[in-house]
Design a protein around this motif. Structure first.
Motif, PDB file in Angstrom:
ATOM      1  N   LEU A   1       0.663  -1.295  -0.186  1.00 24.63           N
ATOM      2  CA  LEU A   1      -0.013   0.057  -0.017  1.00 24.63           C
ATOM      3  C   LEU A   1       0.892   1.306  -0.096  1.00 24.63           C
ATOM      4  CD1 LEU A   1      -2.932  -0.681   2.533  1.00 24.63           C
ATOM      5  CD2 LEU A   1      -3.312  -0.277  -0.034  1.00 24.63           C
ATOM      6  N   ASN A   2       0.480   2.195  -0.797  1.00 24.71           N
ATOM      7  CA  ASN A   2       0.878   3.640  -0.739  1.00 24.71           C
ATOM      8  C   ASN A   2       0.400   4.333   0.392  1.00 24.71           C
ATOM      9  OD1 ASN A   2       1.395   6.224  -1.317  1.00 24.71           O
ATOM     10  ND2 ASN A   2       2.135   5.773  -3.353  1.00 24.71           N
ATOM     11  N   TYR A   3       1.112   4.710   1.377  1.00 25.89           N
ATOM     12  CA  TYR A   3       0.407   5.305   2.484  1.00 25.89           C
ATOM     13  C   TYR A   3       0.046   6.802   2.341  1.00 25.89           C
ATOM     14  CZ  TYR A   3       1.461   1.169   5.067  1.00 25.89           C
ATOM     15  OH  TYR A   3       1.503  -0.052   5.570  1.00 25.89           O
ATOM     16  N   LYS A   4       0.445   7.311   1.519  1.00 31.11           N
ATOM     17  CA  LYS A   4       0.115   8.760   0.870  1.00 31.11           C
ATOM     18  C   LYS A   4      -1.337   8.538   0.033  1.00 31.11           C
ATOM     19  CE  LYS A   4       2.213  12.041   0.604  1.00 31.11           C
ATOM     20  NZ  LYS A   4       2.402  13.200   1.684  1.00 31.11           N
ATOM     21  N   HIS A   5      -1.601   7.324  -0.495  1.00 30.65           N
ATOM     22  CA  HIS A   5      -2.879   7.215  -0.804  1.00 30.65           C
ATOM     23  C   HIS A   5      -3.867   7.165   0.415  1.00 30.65           C
ATOM     24  CE1 HIS A   5      -1.104   5.197  -5.093  1.00 30.65           C
ATOM     25  NE2 HIS A   5      -1.023   6.581  -4.701  1.00 30.65           N
ATOM     26  N   LEU A   6      -3.552   6.676   1.467  1.00 30.36           N
ATOM     27  CA  LEU A   6      -4.371   6.470   2.531  1.00 30.36           C
ATOM     28  C   LEU A   6      -4.742   7.864   3.224  1.00 30.36           C
ATOM     29  CD1 LEU A   6      -2.781   3.250   4.299  1.00 30.36           C
ATOM     30  CD2 LEU A   6      -4.874   3.374   2.837  1.00 30.36           C
ATOM     31  N   GLN A   7      -3.715   8.648   3.074  1.00 35.17           N
ATOM     32  CA  GLN A   7      -3.874   9.940   3.810  1.00 35.17           C
ATOM     33  C   GLN A   7      -5.172  10.721   2.813  1.00 35.17           C
ATOM     34  OE1 GLN A   7      -2.361  11.608   6.460  1.00 35.17           O
ATOM     35  NE2 GLN A   7      -4.122  12.940   6.209  1.00 35.17           N
ATOM     36  N   TYR A   8      -4.792  10.366   1.584  1.00 36.73           N
ATOM     37  CA  TYR A   8      -5.806  11.192   0.599  1.00 36.73           C
ATOM     38  C   TYR A   8      -7.123  10.498   0.788  1.00 36.73           C
ATOM     39  CZ  TYR A   8      -1.892  12.879  -2.155  1.00 36.73           C
ATOM     40  OH  TYR A   8      -0.528  13.605  -2.559  1.00 36.73           O
ATOM     41  N   PHE A   9      -7.177   9.261   0.909  1.00 35.89           N
ATOM     42  CA  PHE A   9      -8.519   8.645   1.205  1.00 35.89           C
ATOM     43  C   PHE A   9      -9.252   9.144   2.410  1.00 35.89           C
ATOM     44  CE2 PHE A   9     -10.219   5.320   3.762  1.00 35.89           C
ATOM     45  CZ  PHE A   9     -11.565   5.071   3.382  1.00 35.89           C
ATOM     46  N   TYR A  10      -8.330   9.222   3.611  1.00 34.73           N
ATOM     47  CA  TYR A  10      -8.792   9.526   4.888  1.00 34.73           C
ATOM     48  C   TYR A  10      -9.463  11.009   4.984  1.00 34.73           C
ATOM     49  CZ  TYR A  10      -8.656  10.171  10.064  1.00 34.73           C
ATOM     50  OH  TYR A  10      -8.969  10.375  11.263  1.00 34.73           O
ATOM     51  N   THR A  11      -8.751  11.921   4.353  1.00 35.32           N
ATOM     52  CA  THR A  11      -9.074  13.205   4.258  1.00 35.32           C
ATOM     53  C   THR A  11     -10.383  13.250   3.522  1.00 35.32           C
ATOM     54  OG1 THR A  11      -6.745  13.946   4.421  1.00 35.32           O
ATOM     55  CG2 THR A  11      -8.215  15.724   3.720  1.00 35.32           C
ATOM     56  N   VAL A  12     -10.479  12.773   2.213  1.00 31.24           N
ATOM     57  CA  VAL A  12     -11.918  12.735   1.635  1.00 31.24           C
ATOM     58  C   VAL A  12     -12.771  12.116   2.394  1.00 31.24           C
ATOM     59  CG1 VAL A  12     -12.976  11.861  -0.131  1.00 31.24           C
ATOM     60  CG2 VAL A  12     -10.694  12.846  -0.668  1.00 31.24           C
ATOM     61  N   ALA A  13     -12.618  11.038   3.032  1.00 32.97           N
ATOM     62  CA  ALA A  13     -13.580  10.361   3.996  1.00 32.97           C
ATOM     63  C   ALA A  13     -14.119  11.435   4.962  1.00 32.97           C
ATOM     64  CB  ALA A  13     -13.161   9.096   4.672  1.00 32.97           C
ATOM     65  N   ASP A  14     -13.144  12.089   5.581  1.00 32.93           N
ATOM     66  CA  ASP A  14     -13.455  13.164   6.619  1.00 32.93           C
ATOM     67  C   ASP A  14     -14.412  14.391   6.395  1.00 32.93           C
ATOM     68  OD1 ASP A  14     -13.138  14.123   9.208  1.00 32.93           O
ATOM     69  OD2 ASP A  14     -11.825  15.510   8.534  1.00 32.93           O
ATOM     70  N   LEU A  15     -13.930  14.678   5.077  1.00 30.41           N
ATOM     71  CA  LEU A  15     -14.632  15.953   4.708  1.00 30.41           C
ATOM     72  C   LEU A  15     -15.778  15.494   3.557  1.00 30.41           C
ATOM     73  CD1 LEU A  15     -11.384  17.992   3.915  1.00 30.41           C
ATOM     74  CD2 LEU A  15     -13.146  18.184   5.834  1.00 30.41           C
ATOM     75  N   SER A  16     -15.933  14.368   3.145  1.00 30.05           N
ATOM     76  CA  SER A  16     -17.012  14.044   2.181  1.00 30.05           C
ATOM     77  C   SER A  16     -16.674  14.778   0.633  1.00 30.05           C
ATOM     78  CB  SER A  16     -18.362  14.070   2.815  1.00 30.05           C
ATOM     79  OG  SER A  16     -18.500  13.397   3.751  1.00 30.05           O
ATOM     80  N   SER A  17     -15.661  15.303   0.477  1.00 30.34           N
ATOM     81  CA  SER A  17     -15.683  16.109  -0.917  1.00 30.34           C
ATOM     82  C   SER A  17     -14.075  16.289  -1.185  1.00 30.34           C
ATOM     83  CB  SER A  17     -15.829  17.507  -0.502  1.00 30.34           C
ATOM     84  OG  SER A  17     -15.255  18.347  -1.402  1.00 30.34           O
ATOM     85  N   ILE A  18     -13.974  15.820  -2.673  1.00 29.51           N
ATOM     86  CA  ILE A  18     -12.480  15.822  -2.991  1.00 29.51           C
ATOM     87  C   ILE A  18     -12.007  17.273  -3.039  1.00 29.51           C
ATOM     88  CG2 ILE A  18     -11.171  15.436  -5.114  1.00 29.51           C
ATOM     89  CD1 ILE A  18     -12.553  13.012  -5.615  1.00 29.51           C
ATOM     90  N   GLN A  19     -12.696  18.360  -3.447  1.00 30.82           N
ATOM     91  CA  GLN A  19     -12.658  19.653  -3.421  1.00 30.82           C
ATOM     92  C   GLN A  19     -12.100  20.024  -2.130  1.00 30.82           C
ATOM     93  OE1 GLN A  19     -12.161  21.585  -6.406  1.00 30.82           O
ATOM     94  NE2 GLN A  19     -11.297  23.093  -4.812  1.00 30.82           N
ATOM     95  N   ALA A  20     -12.811  19.958  -1.100  1.00 30.70           N
ATOM     96  CA  ALA A  20     -12.476  20.401   0.145  1.00 30.70           C
ATOM     97  C   ALA A  20     -11.067  19.610   0.669  1.00 30.70           C
ATOM     98  CB  ALA A  20     -13.586  19.875   1.179  1.00 30.70           C
ATOM     99  N   ALA A  21     -11.126  18.453   0.446  1.00 29.09           N
ATOM    100  CA  ALA A  21      -9.844  17.514   0.736  1.00 29.09           C
ATOM    101  C   ALA A  21      -8.362  18.331   0.077  1.00 29.09           C
ATOM    102  CB  ALA A  21      -9.853  16.203   0.219  1.00 29.09           C
ATOM    103  N   ALA A  22      -8.756  18.618  -1.240  1.00 25.16           N
ATOM    104  CA  ALA A  22      -7.579  19.086  -1.937  1.00 25.16           C
ATOM    105  C   ALA A  22      -7.245  20.357  -1.342  1.00 25.16           C
ATOM    106  CB  ALA A  22      -8.019  19.311  -3.254  1.00 25.16           C
ATOM    107  N   GLU A  23      -8.243  21.227  -1.012  1.00 27.27           N
ATOM    108  CA  GLU A  23      -7.917  22.598  -0.158  1.00 27.27           C
ATOM    109  C   GLU A  23      -7.132  22.383   1.020  1.00 27.27           C
ATOM    110  OE1 GLU A  23     -11.563  24.778   0.190  1.00 27.27           O
ATOM    111  OE2 GLU A  23     -11.744  24.943  -2.211  1.00 27.27           O
ATOM    112  N   ARG A  24      -7.535  21.403   1.770  1.00 29.26           N
ATOM    113  CA  ARG A  24      -6.702  21.134   3.211  1.00 29.26           C
ATOM    114  C   ARG A  24      -5.533  20.756   2.879  1.00 29.26           C
ATOM    115  NH1 ARG A  24      -9.337  17.121   7.587  1.00 29.26           N
ATOM    116  NH2 ARG A  24     -10.829  18.905   8.002  1.00 29.26           N
ATOM    117  N   LEU A  25      -5.271  19.680   1.893  1.00 34.82           N
ATOM    118  CA  LEU A  25      -3.881  19.315   1.385  1.00 34.82           C
ATOM    119  C   LEU A  25      -2.852  20.293   0.562  1.00 34.82           C
ATOM    120  CD1 LEU A  25      -5.217  15.459   1.227  1.00 34.82           C
ATOM    121  CD2 LEU A  25      -4.088  16.534   3.049  1.00 34.82           C
ATOM    122  N   SER A  26      -3.731  21.039   0.103  1.00 36.29           N
ATOM    123  CA  SER A  26      -3.070  22.018  -0.981  1.00 36.29           C
ATOM    124  C   SER A  26      -2.252  21.327  -2.070  1.00 36.29           C
ATOM    125  CB  SER A  26      -1.625  22.793  -0.095  1.00 36.29           C
ATOM    126  OG  SER A  26      -2.478  23.468   0.987  1.00 36.29           O
TER     127      SER A  26
END
Length: 305
Positions: A4-29
């Motif tokens: 597993l690529n743990y960076k992928h898990l971080q992206y997944f976790y953030t999207v799951a937390d915010l229910s939005s790819i756009q919001a996750a992108a803003e948080r992760l810059s």
């Protein structure tokens, strides 16, 4: 299978937390396109879809919920690794991960666990409260060291676990003083009276109480049913009905909730168990807990001041 690529898990976790790819992108810059692409790779690696569209956002699939639980464990362990390395490897606390069936009285849970924590020195206690079936599933995959419950593991469950009896206590009946008819003997005081009971799913004691009412020829009015034992007692403290709890904690219940003991049911005992995934207990704290409870008979007598 790829690691597993743990960076992928971080992206997944953030999207799951915010229910939005756009919001996750803003948080992760980073760009939404980057997250979408990485999530697709993660889903391909896992062989399951993790999200589905829900209105303008996203929601987790069943596989996504499972993945999220694993992510939480992975990131918790990562945080713990950093903490241990910063504080020194020798200072790492021993963990005791306990599942607590939600119907179990909190004071009995404390009575069982306090001596182990007090005597252990460098011990980190992690408690999770849930229904028994959920906790037994986590015990079976070793996410928990033991489960404290008010009944043994249900028959028919395809899980290899073992019951260790910790003690037992007769049931007592409690009520506000204005509900207790001093001119009536026990248990005739309950005839036609409102009673508060646990729900079918939260405690085995409900069935035993209903059978006892029938054997004694008592016709009671069920005024409330509760999943949460503390909430049940809170309603009892306001005079909404008679309720039941182990005699072992009678003094504490009376003091905390402003109620009196209406009577005791010696033939109706509540038994408490430690459920473990191994026949031979290897965790030192779990072994100490079962041995202390067995040696002291701590739940076979009333609580003391």
């Amino acid at each position: 299978m790829h690691r597993l690529n743990y960076k992928h898990l971080q992206y997944f976790y953030t999207v799951a937390d915010l229910s939005s790819i756009q919001a996750a992108a803003e948080r992760l810059s980073i760009t939404p396109q980057t997250i979408s692409g990485q999530l697709k790779l993660l889903e391909e690696d896992l062989g399951e879809a993790l999200f589905r569209k829900a209105g303008r956002g996203l929601e987790l699939t069943d596989a996504g919920h499972v993945a999220l639980e694993y992510c939480r464990d992975i990131f918790r362990l990562g945080d713990e690794l950093q903490e241990v390395m910063q504080q020194g490897v020798s200072s790492r606390p021993v963990e005791l991960r306990v599942g607590i069936v939600d119907a179990l009285p909190k004071s009995i849970t404390h009575q069982l666990l306090a001596p182990v924590i007090r005597n252990s020195g460098n011990m980190k206690l992690i408690c999770r409260e849930e229904q028994m079936t959920t906790l037994l599933g986590e015990l079976a995959v070793h996410r928990l060291d033991l489960v404290l419950a008010d009944s043994p593991m249900p028959a028919g469950m395809n899980i290899r676990c073992f019951n260790h009896e910790l003690g037992r206590s007769p049931m007592a009946c409690f009520a506000r003083p204005n509900l207790i008819d001093k001119n009536q003997t026990w248990p005739q005081q309950l005839e036609g009276a409102p009673v508060l009971l646990p729900t079918d799913t939260s405690s085995s004691m409900r069935t035993n109480l209903l059978s006892w009412f029938q054997r004694r020829g008592l016709s009671v009015r069920i005024a409330g049913e509760f999943d949460d034992s503390a909430l049940l007692k809170a309603f009892g403290s306001e005079g909404h009905g008679f309720f039941f709890a182990p005699e072992f904690i009678a003094e504490e219940v009376c003091t905390r909730y402003g109620v009196e003991v209406a009577g005791v049911i010696p033939e109706l005992e509540q038994t408490f168990y430690a459920i473990v995934a191994e026949r031979r207990i290897t965790h030192s704290a779990v072994r100490e807990l079962t041995e202390q409870a067995s040696d002291a008979g701590m739940l076979n007598k009333k609580s003391s001041p």
